[in-house]
Design an enzyme around this catalytic site. Structure first.
Site, PDB file in Angstrom:
ATOM      1  N   TYR A  19      -1.812   0.108  10.535  1.00  0.00           N
ATOM      2  CA  TYR A  19      -1.875  -0.295   9.129  1.00  0.00           C
ATOM      3  C   TYR A  19      -0.634   0.160   8.365  1.00  0.00           C
ATOM      4  O   TYR A  19      -0.009  -0.633   7.639  1.00  0.00           O
ATOM      5  CB  TYR A  19      -3.130   0.287   8.496  1.00  0.00           C
ATOM      6  N   SER A  65       2.300  -1.866   9.257  1.00  0.00           N
ATOM      7  CA  SER A  65       2.222  -3.232   8.717  1.00  0.00           C
ATOM      8  C   SER A  65       2.600  -3.275   7.246  1.00  0.00           C
ATOM      9  O   SER A  65       3.259  -4.221   6.788  1.00  0.00           O
ATOM     10  CB  SER A  65       0.811  -3.805   8.922  1.00  0.00           C
ATOM     11  N   LYS A  66       2.208  -2.266   6.488  1.00  0.00           N
ATOM     12  CA  LYS A  66       2.510  -2.271   5.059  1.00  0.00           C
ATOM     13  C   LYS A  66       3.976  -1.939   4.793  1.00  0.00           C
ATOM     14  O   LYS A  66       4.577  -2.453   3.838  1.00  0.00           O
ATOM     15  CB  LYS A  66       1.588  -1.303   4.324  1.00  0.00           C
ATOM     16  N   SER A  72       0.854  -1.195   0.000  1.00  0.00           N
ATOM     17  CA  SER A  72       0.000   0.000   0.000  1.00  0.00           C
ATOM     18  C   SER A  72       0.884   1.237   0.000  1.00  0.00           C
ATOM     19  O   SER A  72       2.004   1.215   0.528  1.00  0.00           O
ATOM     20  CB  SER A  72      -0.899   0.015   1.243  1.00  0.00           C
TER      21      SER A  72
END
Length: 266
Positions: free
Chosen positions: A156, A159-160, A143
């Site tokens: 998030y 994590s990406k 992402s």
């Protein structure tokens, strides 16, 4: 002549994952093993692929936040439906959680689904390919959030970013085994996702890009299929940004100043 490829896709029930399943099924008649936590939505996808493309689709309902489910997923698909050629780690969750309200459980669930599960699935795939003397390809769905933080998305975004480094680390260790590992980093893609809903206000704010339109699941699926195919046989450890140019810069800002100053023209 080799038969159709066996493609395992996590997060397959809707959005980008569903688009990837559909392209592999329609463009090359691939056998699909579709994985998702939502049984009803997954069954709808499988039914649609069978009806529209005559696809050979297997369904696995699994919550990849659990280490056992993720670790066993690849072996189950390989055992039940034959050797896997391509793994697409598309499953991901995107909660909206302000940083000061973040709990350990909220943080861990995002990391477990978005990073630990792809690691466990990819490692199992590498072991299976090595044991069988087969080559293979892994494509992770990253992402733009890996490069730029957003309010409410610390878990998030982290994590990406980790997933991009995982892609490179796995590529280094699995390359000698003949397993390539790459990632596609989408810009904002229009999806109807009950798992990761967003407001139209958010979509407008995050979707500006030089090409002037929002992405479609097919845009991402095409890049995934290319990376997993023979034309990309010398590509591994890379992140392909399919984002309408958003990672190059923004069109959402005005000129910083009209004209020039005396110092600039001297």
């Amino acid at each position: 002549m080799a038969g159709p490829r066996h493609v395992l896709v996590t997060g397959a029930a809707s959005g980008i994952g569903a688009g990837i399943c559909e392209l592999f099924a329609s463009a090359e008649g691939a056998r699909i093993t579709a994985v998702d936590v939502r049984a009803d939505t997954l069954a709808d996808l499988a039914g649609r692929l069978r009806a529209d493309h005559g696809a050979d689709v297997g369904e696995i309902v699994a919550d990849l936040a659990g280490a056992d489910a993720a670790a066993e997923l690849l072996d189950r698909a390989w055992r039940d439906r034959g050797p896997v050629d391509v793994v697409v780690n598309a499953a991901g969750i995107y909660p909206a959680t302000p940083f000061l309200e973040m709990t350990a459980a909220q943080w861990d669930r995002v990391q477990n689904v978005n990073v630990r599960a792809p690691m466990l699935v990819t490692a199992a795939f590498g072991r299976a390919c090595a044991a069988a003397g087969r080559t293979g390809s892994v494509v992770n769905i990253a992402s733009g959030a890996a490069l730029r933080a957003r309010p409410g998305a610390a878990h998030y975004c982290t994590s990406k970013a980790a997933l991009e480094m995982l892609t490179k680390a796995a590529a280094v260790e699995l390359g000698p085994l003949g397993v390539r590992v790459n990632a596609v980093s989408p810009g904002f893609v229009t999806v109807d996702s009950a798992a990761n809903p967003v407001t139209e206000e958010y979509a407008d704010a995050v979707s500006a890009n030089p090409l002037g339109r929002r992405g479609l699941p097919l845009d991402i699926a095409r890049a995934v299929r290319w990376l997993a195919g023979q034309e990309a046989e010398w590509v591994t450890g890379t992140v392909v940004r399919v984002d309408g140019g958003a990672s190059a810069g923004t069109t959402a800002l005005p000129l910083h100043w009209k004209g020039t100053s005396e110092v600039q023209t001297a």
